[in-house]
Motif scaffolding. Sequence first.
Motif, PDB file in Angstrom:
ATOM      1  N   ASP A 291       0.841  -1.197   0.000  1.00 11.61           N
ATOM      2  CA  ASP A 291       0.000   0.000   0.000  1.00 11.61           C
ATOM      3  C   ASP A 291       0.874   1.245   0.000  1.00 11.61           C
ATOM      4  O   ASP A 291       0.551   2.231  -0.640  1.00 11.61           O
ATOM      5  CB  ASP A 291      -0.896  -0.010   1.245  1.00 11.61           C
ATOM      6  CG  ASP A 291      -1.821  -1.207   1.251  1.00 11.61           C
ATOM      7  OD1 ASP A 291      -2.798  -1.187   0.490  1.00 11.61           O
ATOM      8  OD2 ASP A 291      -1.539  -2.179   1.975  1.00 11.61           O
ATOM      9  N   TYR A 292       1.960   1.158   0.764  1.00  7.56           N
ATOM     10  CA  TYR A 292       2.908   2.276   0.812  1.00  7.56           C
ATOM     11  C   TYR A 292       4.307   1.736   0.557  1.00  7.56           C
ATOM     12  O   TYR A 292       4.793   0.882   1.299  1.00  7.56           O
ATOM     13  CB  TYR A 292       2.864   2.965   2.174  1.00  7.56           C
ATOM     14  CG  TYR A 292       1.481   3.473   2.532  1.00  7.56           C
ATOM     15  CD1 TYR A 292       0.914   4.542   1.844  1.00  7.56           C
ATOM     16  CD2 TYR A 292       0.745   2.869   3.553  1.00  7.56           C
ATOM     17  CE1 TYR A 292      -0.364   5.000   2.152  1.00  7.56           C
ATOM     18  CE2 TYR A 292      -0.522   3.317   3.875  1.00  7.56           C
ATOM     19  CZ  TYR A 292      -1.076   4.383   3.162  1.00  7.56           C
ATOM     20  OH  TYR A 292      -2.336   4.828   3.468  1.00  7.56           O
TER      21      TYR A 292
ATOM     22  N   VAL B 232       5.777   6.503  -1.401  1.00 16.31           N
ATOM     23  CA  VAL B 232       5.988   7.713  -0.610  1.00 16.31           C
ATOM     24  C   VAL B 232       7.430   8.183  -0.822  1.00 16.31           C
ATOM     25  O   VAL B 232       8.302   7.386  -1.169  1.00 16.31           O
ATOM     26  CB  VAL B 232       5.696   7.475   0.895  1.00 16.31           C
ATOM     27  CG1 VAL B 232       4.219   7.225   1.118  1.00 16.31           C
ATOM     28  CG2 VAL B 232       6.525   6.316   1.438  1.00 16.31           C
ATOM     29  N   GLU B 237       6.728  11.120   5.331  1.00 18.75           N
ATOM     30  CA  GLU B 237       5.465  10.972   4.616  1.00 18.75           C
ATOM     31  C   GLU B 237       4.834   9.615   4.933  1.00 18.75           C
ATOM     32  O   GLU B 237       3.622   9.493   5.115  1.00 18.75           O
ATOM     33  CB  GLU B 237       5.701  11.113   3.101  1.00 18.75           C
ATOM     34  CG  GLU B 237       4.395  11.192   2.328  1.00 18.75           C
ATOM     35  CD  GLU B 237       4.589  11.121   0.802  1.00 18.75           C
ATOM     36  OE1 GLU B 237       5.745  11.223   0.332  1.00 18.75           O
ATOM     37  OE2 GLU B 237       3.579  10.929   0.103  1.00 18.75           O
ATOM     38  N   LEU B 238       5.696   8.591   5.042  1.00 17.07           N
ATOM     39  CA  LEU B 238       5.206   7.243   5.356  1.00 17.07           C
ATOM     40  C   LEU B 238       4.506   7.235   6.715  1.00 17.07           C
ATOM     41  O   LEU B 238       3.388   6.726   6.862  1.00 17.07           O
ATOM     42  CB  LEU B 238       6.385   6.245   5.358  1.00 17.07           C
ATOM     43  CG  LEU B 238       6.067   4.824   5.825  1.00 17.07           C
ATOM     44  CD1 LEU B 238       5.068   4.148   4.892  1.00 17.07           C
ATOM     45  CD2 LEU B 238       7.341   3.987   5.908  1.00 17.07           C
ATOM     46  N   ASP B 240       3.253   9.735   8.325  1.00 13.36           N
ATOM     47  CA  ASP B 240       2.026  10.528   8.233  1.00 13.36           C
ATOM     48  C   ASP B 240       0.880   9.682   7.643  1.00 13.36           C
ATOM     49  O   ASP B 240      -0.238   9.694   8.157  1.00 13.36           O
ATOM     50  CB  ASP B 240       2.293  11.768   7.362  1.00 13.36           C
ATOM     51  CG  ASP B 240       1.011  12.567   7.155  1.00 13.36           C
ATOM     52  OD1 ASP B 240       0.469  13.053   8.167  1.00 13.36           O
ATOM     53  OD2 ASP B 240       0.538  12.660   6.002  1.00 13.36           O
ATOM     54  N   LYS B 241       1.175   8.944   6.568  1.00 10.20           N
ATOM     55  CA  LYS B 241       0.148   8.109   5.928  1.00 10.20           C
ATOM     56  C   LYS B 241      -0.346   7.016   6.892  1.00 10.20           C
ATOM     57  O   LYS B 241      -1.540   6.734   6.968  1.00 10.20           O
ATOM     58  CB  LYS B 241       0.705   7.434   4.665  1.00 10.20           C
ATOM     59  CG  LYS B 241       1.063   8.411   3.563  1.00 10.20           C
ATOM     60  CD  LYS B 241      -0.165   8.831   2.775  1.00 10.20           C
ATOM     61  CE  LYS B 241       0.225   9.667   1.568  1.00 10.20           C
ATOM     62  NZ  LYS B 241      -0.907  10.447   1.053  1.00 10.20           N
ATOM     63  N   ASN B 244      -2.410   8.908   9.733  1.00  6.92           N
ATOM     64  CA  ASN B 244      -3.607   9.692   9.417  1.00  6.92           C
ATOM     65  C   ASN B 244      -4.472   9.119   8.299  1.00  6.92           C
ATOM     66  O   ASN B 244      -5.662   9.402   8.242  1.00  6.92           O
ATOM     67  CB  ASN B 244      -3.205  11.133   9.072  1.00  6.92           C
ATOM     68  CG  ASN B 244      -2.463  11.773  10.233  1.00  6.92           C
ATOM     69  OD1 ASN B 244      -2.869  11.619  11.382  1.00  6.92           O
ATOM     70  ND2 ASN B 244      -1.353  12.439   9.936  1.00  6.92           N
ATOM     71  N   GLU B 245      -3.890   8.311   7.400  1.00  6.66           N
ATOM     72  CA  GLU B 245      -4.681   7.758   6.299  1.00  6.66           C
ATOM     73  C   GLU B 245      -5.094   6.322   6.623  1.00  6.66           C
ATOM     74  O   GLU B 245      -6.271   5.988   6.687  1.00  6.66           O
ATOM     75  CB  GLU B 245      -3.859   7.804   5.006  1.00  6.66           C
ATOM     76  CG  GLU B 245      -4.685   7.591   3.749  1.00  6.66           C
ATOM     77  CD  GLU B 245      -3.822   7.743   2.501  1.00  6.66           C
ATOM     78  OE1 GLU B 245      -3.778   8.851   1.926  1.00  6.66           O
ATOM     79  OE2 GLU B 245      -3.177   6.744   2.113  1.00  6.66           O
ATOM     80  N   ALA B 246      -4.081   5.479   6.887  1.00  7.45           N
ATOM     81  CA  ALA B 246      -4.382   4.061   7.181  1.00  7.45           C
ATOM     82  C   ALA B 246      -4.813   3.884   8.637  1.00  7.45           C
ATOM     83  O   ALA B 246      -5.518   2.944   8.956  1.00  7.45           O
ATOM     84  CB  ALA B 246      -3.156   3.208   6.878  1.00  7.45           C
TER      85      ALA B 246
END
Lengths: 309, 249
Positions: A291-292, B232, B237-238, B240-241, B244-246
Motif C-alpha cells: 500500500d505504501y 511515498v 510521509e510514510l 504521516d500516511k 492519518n490515512e491508514a
Amino acid sequence: MTTLVIAEHENGAIAPATLNTVAAAAKIGGDIHVLVAGHNIAAVGEAAAKIAGVSKVLVADNAAYEHQLPENVAPLVVELASAYSHVLAAATSNGKNILPRVAAHLDVDQISEIISVESGDTFKRPIYAGNAISTVQSSAAVKVITVRATGFDAVAAEGGSASIEAVSAAHDAGKSSFVSEELAKSDRPELTAAKIVVSGGRGMQNGGNFKHLYTLADKLGAAVGASRAAVDAGFVPNDMQVGQTGKIVAPQLYIAVGISGAIQHLAGMKDSKVIVAINKDEEAPIFQVADYGLVADLFEAIPELEKLV
Amino acid sequence: MKVLVAVKRVVDYNVKVRVKADNSGVDLANVKMSMNPFCEIAVEEAVRLKEKGVATEIVVVSIGPTTAQEQLRTALALGADRAILVESADELTSLAVAKLLKAVVDKEQPQLVILGKQAIDSDNNQTGQMLAALSGYAQGTFASKVEVSGDSVNVTREIDAGAQTVSLRLPAIVTTDLRLNEPRYASLPNIMKAKKKPLEVLTPDALGVSTASTNKTLKVEAPAARSAGIKVKSVAELVDKLKNEAKVI
C-alpha cells in the motif's frame, strides 16, 4: 451436527489459533466441543471451557500426550471422532502433524488450511502458494479439516461456560519419544497473533542488523518476522519465517524491510490489512502488493522511522 | 538399510500459475515442470545417508503421469539406485497417494521412508503423516536434522515455537523441511548413468489400491487481487500516511 476442535496449548495456556479454529467451527454451525490432550492440563481445560460458543470440553490427561506425539494423540482423536460430523485443528505445526494421521485412520481425505466455510461440507482453501483458491466439497462422514487462523476472526476467550468431561482413553503407541526442545524466547507478541509485524529479508545483510528491526518493533509493539532468504542465510531462526511453508500472518500492518517479495513470501503475508515495503530496489516485486512503498536504503530509513513513530 | 524416497512432479517453483478461464483448475499447458523442492531435499538426504554408509540402497518412487519418469531419472542421477513409477493420469488426493505408497512400502520393506513435507501445488502437507498412519510407523515431520543410530532415528523438527527433537523406532517416516540440507546438482556423467538404472512401472490396479476420494473440487478461482498502492517520498510521509490515512499506528 457437532464439531470437535482439537485445542492447541502451550505452557498451560490456550494458544490464540484455537480461538480462530473455534470461529471456523461456529461458521459450520451446530455444537462445538473442544478436546484438550496433554499432561497436567486441568487449567487448560478450565480455560477452554470459557471460550465463547463451546458447549463441552473433553480433557485427556495422560503422560503419553504430554509432547503431543502424533503416534499417541491421533488414535485418541480417532477414538472420539465417530461421534462428530467435523474434526478441526489449527493449521499450526502441531495440527499439521497430527490431523492427517487422524484422517488416514478414518479413511477420509483431509481438507488443509481452509480460509472460509461455504457450508457444512464446502470450504475454500489456497493452493499454489495462494495463487489460486480452490472450493472443495467433502462427502466424508467425518470431515477432517485444518484451519488457517488468518481466515477467521478469533472468538472471545471468555464468556462461555462449557461442561468439562475427563477422557480416560490412554494411547501409547510406544513408537516414538520426546528427546528435547529448543524454544525461541521472546518478549514480543507472537508472530501469527501480532497486530503489527516487521519483517526483514536478505537486504538486512546479516543477523546482527536485525537489531534495528527489534528496536523498531519494540517501539510499535510489533512481532518480528523474516523471509526465507534471511532464514536460509542464517540471519535468524526458522520460527521467524513468514511464507508459503513458514508462518501465515495477516496483521493490521506488515512492514517488509529489504524483502524482494518472492511468490512464496507473499503467500504468507498478502492478506495483511496494510502493507509497507522499504527496499532500495524500486523494481522489487514487493512494491506490487504494498500500500505504501518507500524506495530507500533501509539502514537510513529504519532509524528514522524508529524516531518518528 | 534400505531407504525409500517419494518424489512428486509439480509445476516449477518459479512459475506463477494462472487459473483457467472455466475455473476448472490451473493452466499447466506448456508450463515448466520439476521435482517438488521438498522432494529434492528428501533425495539429497537419502544420498547423504548412503554416502555415510547408513543406507545401502535408495529406491525412489513417484505416483503420477508417464512424464513423472523425468523426475525419477533426475533422482537416479542424484544417486538413487532404482525407481518405481506408479502410473496414474488422474489427479490423486494425498490419501490415495499415501495408500499407493503404503503398497510400495509393503513390497519393498524399507527401514526409512523420506518424503517432502508438502508439494508446492496442492500445498496439502498430508502424505507423509498419512503414510505413517497407514503403515503404523512413527513420523518425524518437518525435519531439519536426521540421525540414524541402531534401530532408531532422531529427528529434529521445525515447529512453530522453535525446534523439537524426537526419537523414532525404525521403520519410520521422515518429511523434510527447507533447512535439512542443500540439494546438489546432478553431474553430466551421472545423468548418463541414470538412463541405465532400472525403472519399474506399476499401476494402482496392480497394487490393488482404490484411489476413490471423499473430496471433490468444485471450482478453482484466482485470489482477490491486491493492487499496488503509492510510493511515498520520505519516512516522514510514510509515518504521516500510517497515522492519518491508514490509521494503523
